[in-house]
Design a protein around this motif. Structure first.
Motif, short mmCIF file in Angstrom:
data_model
loop_
_atom_site.label_atom_id
_atom_site.label_comp_id
_atom_site.label_asym_id
_atom_site.label_seq_id
_atom_site.Cartn_x
_atom_site.Cartn_y
_atom_site.Cartn_z
N GLY A 138 33.18 59.00 59.84
CA GLY A 138 31.77 59.25 59.55
C GLY A 138 30.90 59.02 60.77
N PRO A 139 29.85 58.23 60.63
CA PRO A 139 28.92 58.01 61.75
C PRO A 139 29.58 57.32 62.95
CG PRO A 139 28.05 57.11 59.70
CD PRO A 139 29.43 57.58 59.42
N TRP A 140 30.73 56.72 62.76
CA TRP A 140 31.40 56.01 63.85
C TRP A 140 32.50 56.85 64.50
CZ3 TRP A 140 30.16 53.87 59.14
CH2 TRP A 140 29.16 52.91 59.17
N ARG A 141 32.60 58.12 64.11
CA ARG A 141 33.62 59.02 64.64
C ARG A 141 33.40 59.22 66.14
NH1 ARG A 141 32.48 62.14 61.43
NH2 ARG A 141 30.83 63.30 62.41
N ARG A 142 34.50 59.32 66.87
CA ARG A 142 34.40 59.60 68.30
C ARG A 142 33.88 61.02 68.49
NH1 ARG A 142 40.22 58.11 69.64
NH2 ARG A 142 40.12 60.18 70.55
N PRO A 143 33.03 61.23 69.47
CA PRO A 143 32.43 62.56 69.66
C PRO A 143 33.45 63.65 70.01
CG PRO A 143 31.48 60.96 71.20
CD PRO A 143 32.50 60.25 70.40
N ASP A 144 34.56 63.28 70.59
CA ASP A 144 35.54 64.28 71.00
C ASP A 144 36.47 64.71 69.86
OD1 ASP A 144 36.66 61.73 71.03
OD2 ASP A 144 38.17 62.27 72.51
N ARG A 145 36.37 64.06 68.70
CA ARG A 145 37.23 64.43 67.55
C ARG A 145 36.48 65.39 66.64
NH1 ARG A 145 39.29 59.25 64.74
NH2 ARG A 145 39.87 60.81 63.19
N PRO A 146 37.20 66.37 66.11
CA PRO A 146 36.54 67.31 65.19
C PRO A 146 36.20 66.62 63.87
CG PRO A 146 38.89 67.75 65.31
CD PRO A 146 38.59 66.71 66.35
N PHE A 147 35.16 67.06 63.23
CA PHE A 147 34.69 66.47 61.98
C PHE A 147 35.33 67.21 60.81
CE2 PHE A 147 31.29 66.29 58.62
CZ PHE A 147 31.56 65.00 58.24
N ASP A 148 36.08 66.50 60.00
CA ASP A 148 36.64 67.06 58.76
C ASP A 148 36.22 66.11 57.64
OD1 ASP A 148 38.01 68.14 56.68
OD2 ASP A 148 39.89 68.37 57.77
N ARG A 149 35.12 66.44 57.01
CA ARG A 149 34.50 65.57 56.01
C ARG A 149 35.47 65.20 54.89
NH1 ARG A 149 31.38 66.52 51.25
NH2 ARG A 149 29.84 64.87 50.94
N GLN A 150 36.20 66.17 54.37
CA GLN A 150 37.12 65.91 53.26
C GLN A 150 38.22 64.92 53.65
OE1 GLN A 150 35.11 66.88 50.66
NE2 GLN A 150 37.12 66.73 49.76
N LYS A 151 38.75 65.06 54.84
CA LYS A 151 39.81 64.14 55.29
C LYS A 151 39.27 62.72 55.43
CE LYS A 151 43.08 67.15 57.60
NZ LYS A 151 43.78 67.42 58.85
N GLU A 152 38.06 62.60 55.92
CA GLU A 152 37.48 61.27 56.09
C GLU A 152 37.15 60.64 54.75
OE1 GLU A 152 34.36 61.31 58.98
OE2 GLU A 152 35.72 61.92 60.58
N ILE A 153 36.65 61.42 53.81
CA ILE A 153 36.39 60.90 52.47
C ILE A 153 37.70 60.50 51.81
CG2 ILE A 153 35.61 61.56 50.15
CD1 ILE A 153 33.46 63.29 51.55
N ALA A 154 38.74 61.32 51.98
CA ALA A 154 40.05 61.02 51.41
C ALA A 154 40.64 59.74 52.00
CB ALA A 154 41.01 62.18 51.65
N ALA A 155 40.41 59.50 53.29
CA ALA A 155 40.92 58.27 53.92
C ALA A 155 40.30 57.04 53.27
CB ALA A 155 40.64 58.29 55.42
N LEU A 156 39.01 57.08 53.01
CA LEU A 156 38.36 55.94 52.36
C LEU A 156 38.78 55.83 50.89
CD1 LEU A 156 34.72 55.87 53.81
CD2 LEU A 156 36.64 54.37 54.31
N ALA A 157 38.97 56.96 50.23
CA ALA A 157 39.41 56.94 48.84
C ALA A 157 40.82 56.34 48.74
CB ALA A 157 39.37 58.34 48.24
#
Length: 181
Positions: A138-157
């Motif tokens: 989320g907001p702490w993602r490294r700028p050089d990594r692509p954003f995949d919202r679903q994968k990040e939500i799934a990681a927290l879930a």
């Protein structure tokens, strides 16, 4: 025998005094619930009985007596252990579900584990934010990594957080450094 290999130490024979000293030595180094202490002492009994060709079941009463004395004297307190361990895991960003599961795995009764893991929405949100920051989501993602919202939500879930809470953390803004719990 290889010159570099050390000979194995012969386990001591099981006695009430041996188990009492083993329990004290373990409790000096670690905080543990009664079931964890019981498991540690059982491993010592099994190792000794295997070497000395004795029946481990013969020492179950002795083991339970030592554990009961530790509980009665206050050296072992499941409630105190559960509360302290739950607080520690929450500070590391563990969800309430994960905390309850880890406490149950340590031998804490399920109802006590569930009570210790409770914390309310604000505690769960703070833990989710800590988990996202540690995993760089989320907001702490490294700028050089692509954003995949679903994968990040799934990681927290998968870490045990509710999907709605995971979405709120991933879509939220990072707090300035030093202001988070």
């Amino acid at each position: 025998m290889d010159a570099a290999a050390k000979p194995r130490r012969v386990p001591r024979r099981v006695s009430a005094d041996y188990l009492r000293r083993a329990a004290m030595y373990y409790l000096e180094r670690y905080s543990a619930p009664a079931e964890q202490l019981r498991r540690v002492l059982q491993r010592k009994i099994v190792a000794s009985c295997r070497h000395h060709e004795q029946d481990p079941a013969a020492f179950a009463g002795m083991r339970d007596t030592v554990v009961a004395r530790c509980v009665a004297s206050g050296l072992v307190d499941d409630t105190r252990f559960a509360e302290a361990r739950a607080a520690s895991l929450r500070r590391k960003g563990q969800s309430g579900r994960a905390v309850a599961a880890k406490l149950a795995a340590k031998g804490i009764a399920r109802d006590l584990a569930a009570r210790s893991a409770e914390g309310g929405e604000d505690v769960e949100l703070a833990a989710a934010r800590i988990a996202a920051r540690r995993k760089r989501l989320g907001p702490w993602r490294r700028p050089d990594r692509p954003f995949d919202r679903q994968k990040e939500i799934a990681a927290l879930a998968r870490a045990g957080f509710a999907p709605a809470l995971a979405r709120a953390v991933i879509d939220g803004e990072a707090e300035p450094d030093g202001l988070e719990a």
